[in-house]
Design an enzyme around this catalytic site. Structure first.
Site, mmCIF file in Angstrom:
data_model
loop_
_atom_site.group_PDB
_atom_site.id
_atom_site.type_symbol
_atom_site.label_atom_id
_atom_site.label_comp_id
_atom_site.label_asym_id
_atom_site.label_seq_id
_atom_site.Cartn_x
_atom_site.Cartn_y
_atom_site.Cartn_z
ATOM 1 N N ASP A 284 -0.102 5.298 0.886
ATOM 2 C CA ASP A 284 -0.375 6.244 1.980
ATOM 3 C C ASP A 284 -0.296 5.485 3.551
ATOM 4 O O ASP A 284 -1.286 4.605 3.450
ATOM 5 C CB ASP A 284 -1.501 6.930 1.873
ATOM 6 C CG ASP A 284 -1.524 7.908 0.373
ATOM 7 O OD1 ASP A 284 -0.434 7.783 -0.273
ATOM 8 O OD2 ASP A 284 -2.618 8.484 0.135
ATOM 9 N N ASP B 264 0.878 -1.281 0.140
ATOM 10 C CA ASP B 264 -0.047 0.214 0.029
ATOM 11 C C ASP B 264 0.741 1.347 0.090
ATOM 12 O O ASP B 264 2.168 1.109 0.111
ATOM 13 C CB ASP B 264 -0.800 -0.003 1.358
ATOM 14 C CG ASP B 264 -1.758 1.303 1.545
ATOM 15 O OD1 ASP B 264 -2.245 1.678 0.704
ATOM 16 O OD2 ASP B 264 -1.534 1.847 2.621
ATOM 17 N N ASP C 171 -1.962 -0.686 5.849
ATOM 18 C CA ASP C 171 -2.425 0.031 7.179
ATOM 19 C C ASP C 171 -3.532 0.140 7.422
ATOM 20 O O ASP C 171 -4.249 0.872 8.177
ATOM 21 C CB ASP C 171 -1.334 1.496 7.501
ATOM 22 C CG ASP C 171 -2.260 2.303 6.525
ATOM 23 O OD1 ASP C 171 -2.322 2.292 5.319
ATOM 24 O OD2 ASP C 171 -2.164 3.512 7.106
HETATM 25 MG MG LIG Z 1 -2.903 3.386 3.374
#
Ligand SMILES: [Mg+2]
Length: 267
Positions: free
Chosen positions: A13, A11, A211
């Site tokens: 960001d 991923d 995240d």
């Molecule tokens: Mg993310």
């Protein structure tokens, strides 16, 4: 040709990129090490192809595939393609199909505005992005964000109508995203893992780092999952995943390195 039978999915960001500064500086040493070991680093993001491509060049990952729009489209560099395939493979539905279905539903009386109905300028107003960035977010491959102009009950009816075309809605913050059913970051990982073994004649293992809640399917599909700490949105992992997922102490790219240290100390 990748030598090591390992793929890494990440991923962006809050994972490889710092949530606030968008820097990946703490991960530079690991990025260089992966390049030297010829291990593909595959971006797996909710961003569009246009948003990701400049970043991919800066990260030095342009010769690896890249997953965009939450698993709905996969960008394939030449050596990852099979005959007749272009640079973009969509899983389930492409934007042309989605917009044709949306036009039908609008004709039936549903009220909404999609990115395809407006200019990048309007997308800049909706999102608060500066215009150059809005132009990149506006270019879609396989998902259509829309502003919904009716109540929840009508959205339910709209989603049922989409299901007849194998499409569905996913709620984002401000937008309702229309995309193919049963598509997510995990399906894209599984697709690329299968493509790897078709092309290179042997299996590979997958390490994945994310995240957010939209990363759970990707982590569940990975052999070596890493959930990166995110204090702003604590993700609840399914029990099976929690038992085998490495949870980082640090956030962002520092946590990202921690995850690679955990699984790949010997690379
Ligand atoms: Mg993310």
């Amino acid at each position: 040709m990748p030598r090591a039978a390992l793929l890494i999915f990440t991923d962006l960001d809050g994972s490889l990129l710092d949530h606030h500064s968008y820097s990946w500086a703490p991960a530079s040493a690991w990025l260089a090490q992966l390049r030297r070991a010829n291990i593909p680093l595959i971006i797996n993001s909710s961003k569009t192809r246009a948003e990701v491509s400049a970043l991919s060049a800066e990260l030095g990952t342009s010769d690896a595939p890249c997953v965009v729009e939450n698993g709905a489209a996969i960008l394939l560099p030449p050596r990852w393609r099979q005959q007749q395939e272009g640079a973009v493979v969509t899983l389930g539905a492409d934007i042309g199909h989605i917009r044709r279905v949306l036009a039908e539903l609008r004709a039936q009386g549903f009220a909404f505005e999609g990115f395809g109905d407006v200019t990048p300028q309007r997308v800049a107003e909706w999102t608060g992005l500066p215009l150059p960035k809005a132009k990149l977010a506006w270019q879609r491959e396989a998902t259509e964000p829309l502003l919904w102009h009716e109540n929840e009950q009508r959205l339910e009816a709209f989603t049922q109508a989409l299901a007849q075309h194998q499409l569905t809605t996913v709620r984002g913050g401000r937008f309702v995203h229309v995309m193919a059913k049963d598509v997510d970051k995990g399906r894209a990982l599984i697709w690329l893992k299968a493509r790897y073994s078709t092309l290179f004649g042997h299996q590979c293992r997958c390490l994945a780092l994310g995240d957010g809640a939209n990363d759970i399917a990707m982590l569940s599909a990975a052999d070596m999952p890493v959930l990166i700490r995110n204090d702003a949105s604590r993700v609840q992992l399914p029990r099976e995943l929690k038992a085998r997922c490495y949870l980082t102490r640090e956030a962002g790219p520092t946590g990202w390195c921690e995850g690679l240290d955990h699984w790949l100390r010997k690379v």
